[in-house]
Structures are given as C-alpha cells and as structure tokens.
Design an enzyme around this catalytic site. Structure first.
Site, PDB file in Angstrom:
ATOM      1  N   SER A 207       4.373   1.042   8.097  1.00 50.16           N
ATOM      2  CA  SER A 207       4.055   2.355   7.528  1.00 50.16           C
ATOM      3  C   SER A 207       3.397   3.241   8.581  1.00 50.16           C
ATOM      4  O   SER A 207       3.470   4.468   8.496  1.00 50.16           O
ATOM      5  CB  SER A 207       3.107   2.186   6.339  1.00 50.16           C
ATOM      6  OG  SER A 207       3.679   1.305   5.401  1.00 50.16           O
ATOM      7  N   ARG A 208       2.757   2.635   9.558  1.00 48.45           N
ATOM      8  CA  ARG A 208       2.051   3.419  10.582  1.00 48.45           C
ATOM      9  C   ARG A 208       2.988   4.096  11.573  1.00 48.45           C
ATOM     10  O   ARG A 208       2.565   5.007  12.296  1.00 48.45           O
ATOM     11  CB  ARG A 208       1.070   2.530  11.344  1.00 48.45           C
ATOM     12  CG  ARG A 208      -0.067   2.052  10.462  1.00 48.45           C
ATOM     13  CD  ARG A 208      -0.976   1.090  11.177  1.00 48.45           C
ATOM     14  NE  ARG A 208      -1.965   0.552  10.252  1.00 48.45           N
ATOM     15  CZ  ARG A 208      -3.150   1.099  10.010  1.00 48.45           C
ATOM     16  NH1 ARG A 208      -3.503   2.178  10.640  1.00 48.45           N
ATOM     17  NH2 ARG A 208      -3.980   0.552   9.137  1.00 48.45           N
TER      18      ARG A 208
ATOM     19  N   MET B 183       0.844  -1.192   0.000  1.00 47.94           N
ATOM     20  CA  MET B 183       0.000   0.000   0.000  1.00 47.94           C
ATOM     21  C   MET B 183       0.887   1.252   0.000  1.00 47.94           C
ATOM     22  O   MET B 183       0.474   2.321   0.441  1.00 47.94           O
ATOM     23  CB  MET B 183      -0.935  -0.018   1.201  1.00 47.94           C
ATOM     24  CG  MET B 183      -1.915  -1.192   1.148  1.00 47.94           C
ATOM     25  SD  MET B 183      -3.443  -0.934   2.041  1.00 47.94           S
ATOM     26  CE  MET B 183      -2.852  -0.703   3.699  1.00 47.94           C
TER      27      MET B 183
ATOM     28  N   HIS C  99       9.578  -3.614   3.266  1.00 55.07           N
ATOM     29  CA  HIS C  99       9.261  -3.856   1.846  1.00 55.07           C
ATOM     30  C   HIS C  99      10.532  -4.144   1.038  1.00 55.07           C
ATOM     31  O   HIS C  99      10.533  -4.975   0.140  1.00 55.07           O
ATOM     32  CB  HIS C  99       8.551  -2.642   1.244  1.00 55.07           C
ATOM     33  CG  HIS C  99       7.239  -2.320   1.880  1.00 55.07           C
ATOM     34  ND1 HIS C  99       7.051  -1.223   2.694  1.00 55.07           N
ATOM     35  CD2 HIS C  99       6.046  -2.958   1.833  1.00 55.07           C
ATOM     36  CE1 HIS C  99       5.802  -1.183   3.093  1.00 55.07           C
ATOM     37  NE2 HIS C  99       5.160  -2.224   2.593  1.00 55.07           N
TER      38      HIS C  99
ATOM     39  N   LEU D  69       6.844   2.867   1.328  1.00 57.97           N
ATOM     40  CA  LEU D  69       7.729   1.703   1.438  1.00 57.97           C
ATOM     41  C   LEU D  69       8.835   1.940   2.467  1.00 57.97           C
ATOM     42  O   LEU D  69       9.326   3.056   2.618  1.00 57.97           O
ATOM     43  CB  LEU D  69       8.330   1.378   0.069  1.00 57.97           C
ATOM     44  CG  LEU D  69       7.308   1.155  -1.052  1.00 57.97           C
ATOM     45  CD1 LEU D  69       8.032   0.770  -2.339  1.00 57.97           C
ATOM     46  CD2 LEU D  69       6.285   0.095  -0.683  1.00 57.97           C
ATOM     47  N   HIS D  70       9.216   0.889   3.152  1.00 61.08           N
ATOM     48  CA  HIS D  70      10.256   0.961   4.182  1.00 61.08           C
ATOM     49  C   HIS D  70      11.140  -0.275   4.065  1.00 61.08           C
ATOM     50  O   HIS D  70      11.005  -1.090   3.125  1.00 61.08           O
ATOM     51  CB  HIS D  70       9.634   1.097   5.576  1.00 61.08           C
ATOM     52  CG  HIS D  70       8.577   0.084   5.871  1.00 61.08           C
ATOM     53  ND1 HIS D  70       8.847  -1.265   5.978  1.00 61.08           N
ATOM     54  CD2 HIS D  70       7.242   0.214   6.048  1.00 61.08           C
ATOM     55  CE1 HIS D  70       7.737  -1.899   6.243  1.00 61.08           C
ATOM     56  NE2 HIS D  70       6.731  -1.035   6.279  1.00 61.08           N
TER      57      HIS D  70
ATOM     58  N   GLN E  93     -10.268  -2.350   2.830  1.00 56.56           N
ATOM     59  CA  GLN E  93      -9.781  -3.026   4.038  1.00 56.56           C
ATOM     60  C   GLN E  93      -9.693  -2.086   5.235  1.00 56.56           C
ATOM     61  O   GLN E  93      -9.185  -2.463   6.279  1.00 56.56           O
ATOM     62  CB  GLN E  93      -8.431  -3.694   3.776  1.00 56.56           C
ATOM     63  CG  GLN E  93      -7.257  -2.763   3.548  1.00 56.56           C
ATOM     64  CD  GLN E  93      -6.010  -3.510   3.109  1.00 56.56           C
ATOM     65  OE1 GLN E  93      -5.890  -3.929   1.960  1.00 56.56           O
ATOM     66  NE2 GLN E  93      -5.072  -3.695   4.011  1.00 56.56           N
TER      67      GLN E  93
ATOM     68  N   VAL F   3      11.150  -7.142   9.679  1.00 55.30           N
ATOM     69  CA  VAL F   3      12.352  -6.292   9.778  1.00 55.30           C
ATOM     70  C   VAL F   3      12.098  -5.288  10.899  1.00 55.30           C
ATOM     71  O   VAL F   3      11.011  -4.699  10.980  1.00 55.30           O
ATOM     72  CB  VAL F   3      12.628  -5.577   8.440  1.00 55.30           C
ATOM     73  CG1 VAL F   3      13.833  -4.653   8.564  1.00 55.30           C
ATOM     74  CG2 VAL F   3      12.858  -6.605   7.342  1.00 55.30           C
TER      75      VAL F   3
HETATM   76  O1  PAF Z   1      -0.088  -5.457   3.875  1.00 56.31           O
HETATM   77  C1  PAF Z   1      -0.499  -4.632   3.032  1.00 56.31           C
HETATM   78  O2  PAF Z   1       0.183  -3.673   2.653  1.00 56.31           O
HETATM   79  C2  PAF Z   1      -1.902  -4.787   2.466  1.00 56.31           C
HETATM   80  O3  PAF Z   1      -2.755  -5.331   3.416  1.00 56.31           O
HETATM   81  C3  PAF Z   1      -1.949  -5.579   1.161  1.00 56.31           C
HETATM   82  C4  PAF Z   1      -1.494  -7.012   1.360  1.00 56.31           C
HETATM   83  C5  PAF Z   1      -1.077  -4.904   0.112  1.00 56.31           C
HETATM   84  C6  PAF Z   1      -3.380  -5.632   0.628  1.00 56.31           C
HETATM   85  O4  PAF Z   1      -3.888  -4.347   0.390  1.00 56.31           O
END
Ligand code: PAF
Length: 292
Positions: free
Chosen positions: A198-199, A43, A50, A46-47, A74, A188
C-alpha cells in the site's frame, strides 16, 4: 457495490457483499456465514497482494471475510498514520470483484472498547529487524490481530509473506494463544520485481523507478547462496552493494537470519530469511526472500 460514497449502511447488502461496521452487525453476519470461514485482515488500500490472499481463502473456505481497519496502535509516527492511503469505495469494489462474502470495516471504538487496556506482546521473534526499527509496532499488530481474531473467530487467517516478520509474529501468537490457523501466502510483485505494498502509492515517479533495486539486491544475494556461498556476511554484502548502486535508496538494514528464530546468522546451513528495509524519500519499504 452500492451506497453513498461506497459506504453502505450498517449491514446493508452491496451486491453479494455484506458490509458491517458494529460488533453487533458483525456477530449477526458471522452467525449466518457457512464454515469454514477465512479472514483476510487488512488496513485497506487493497492491491493484487490482497487479492491473492482472498483468492487463497476463497479456494480453502466456504466463506471469506475481509477486515478493513487502519490500526492506530501499530503506527509510531502520527504523520505515518495521517498519510496512510484510504479509499473505502475502491476497497469494497475490489472485495466484490474477488467474491468476498463479508467486509468488516469498524470504527476505532468498535475495535477498542472504552477502557481497553491490554497489550499482546510477542517475545523474541518480535524484537529484531522491524521490531527494533519501529518500537511498539508489533505490540500494536499483535494486539489488534488478537482482537480481530477474537471477534471474527475464523477457521483460518491469511497473511502475506512480504511482511515476513509480521507473519511470524502473528503465527506465533495464534499458535500460543490457540486462536486460529495462520496461512502464509507468497509475495505478489509488479512486473519489475517491486513487492506490492500500500505504501508504493507514495513513491514519486523517480522513486518508483528506483524501488525495484530492492528485489534485484535480494536476488543477487540469493544468487550467491545458490552458487554455494554459505558465509552470511558475504551474502549481506552482495545485497548492500546492489542497493548502493541506486542513489535514491537509503538502506536501513540487510539481514540474513534463521528463518524460524530471526537470529542473525554467521553461516547459512538451513532455511534463512534474507530481508531488508530502505527509504526512498519519505517512503519506507521492506522486502525479503527465503533461502532454502
Ligand atoms: O498487514 C497489515 O495490513 C496489518 O499490519 C494488519 C495485519 C491488518 C494488522 O493491522
């Protein structure tokens, strides 16, 4: 990475990185991608977590695709999606650095076509823990991941162990629906033990300083297990006691569950997932360790 504000034209190459948005452009890029193809669904924001997923995919696959899509389905709370951090230019630069071949960054209309009316709902493994705390969350995750896998058709898809239940839900779905091979990658952590998320960007300096208590608490639980403790509630209590030492942490749950089914345990006789969720101000964090 080139392009205005880091948003290259549909299909325009950015260095060796190709960024596509529409389904048509995605299909064209995939037709040219050497196989096996690895997908890292994200989503954005990125860190290092990822980066580690991409590195694993790079090591195992001939080409690597990253999807960047903040999935509205979600998020239960509209405020949560509104404040989800986004910076596409930075994400694309990280993908280029990590040797990603293809980024798919679709608009919502490219993921959910007009009239979209399907829900992918995984069973018992999706119900406890995060499933109970965030009703509908895993239906949203499973549905979007099914669409992403359906369009990208990767040979392997990479998910982090930090989101332990998500990993199990997606793996169940991918197996049941014969979609792809799901690869689980280790969490990680920052140097002080805080799991990359990300939060974390939403934590105030005080909350950021307090948040490593979660990993310390899990490690205390694991230490009890390593010392031979097998009573699950004793281990949960050891975790709660450490979290309670941090006034900024508001604990939501501590779970010690069967690693495969996520059913809460009375005794730990096999592989188990020790997990928790807590709030620091308005930021909700989760973390876990596997025992055994
Ligand atoms: O973990 C995430 O970033 C999200 O839940 C995912 C798997 C990309 C689905 O939107």
């Amino acid at each position: 990475v080139t392009g205005e504000a880091g948003a290259p034209r549909d299909g325009a190459p950015a260095g060796d990185l190709l960024v596509v948005r529409s389904r048509r452009e995605l299909a064209g890029a995939l037709a040219r991608a050497p196989r096996p193809l690895g997908l890292v669904p994200t989503m954005g924001w990125l860190h290092a977590g990822h980066r580690s997923l991409v590195a694993r995919a790079r090591a195992e696959c001939a080409s690597v695709a990253v999807s960047i899509f903040v999935n509205p389905r979600q998020f239960g709370d509209p405020a949560d999606i509104a404040q989800y951090p986004r910076n596409e230019a930075r994400d694309l630069a990280i993908c280029a650095e990590e040797g990603v071949d293809l980024v798919w960054a679709p608009a919502a209309e490219d993921v959910y076509l007009p009239g979209f009316d399907t829900l992918v709902s995984v069973g018992s493994i999706a119900r406890p823990l995060e499933g109970a705390a965030r009703p509908g969350h895993f239906d949203g995750v499973a549905t979007v991941v099914a669409v992403l896998l359906g369009l990208v058709r990767p040979d392997r898809a990479y998910f982090g162990m930090k989101d332990a239940q998500q990993l199990r839900v997606v793996a169940r779905m991918a197996t049941d629906l014969a979609l792809t091979t799901v690869v689980a990658c280790p969490t990680v952590r920052e140097r002080d033990g805080l799991a990359m998320s990300s939060r974390n960007v939403h934590l105030s300096p005080q909350e950021r300083a307090a948040a490593p208590v979660l990993h310390r608490a899990l490690a205390a639980g694991r230490a009890r297990w390593e010392a031979g403790e097998r009573d699950a509630e004793t281990i949960r209590t050891a975790v709660r006691e450490v979290v309670a030492t941090e006034p900024l942490a508001r604990l939501e749950y501590v779970s010690l569950a069967d690693d495969a089914t996520l059913a809460e345990l009375r005794r730990v006789d096999g592989p188990a997932l020790l997990s928790l969720a807590a709030r620091f101000g308005t930021t909700r964090l989760i973390d876990n360790l596997v025992l055994g």
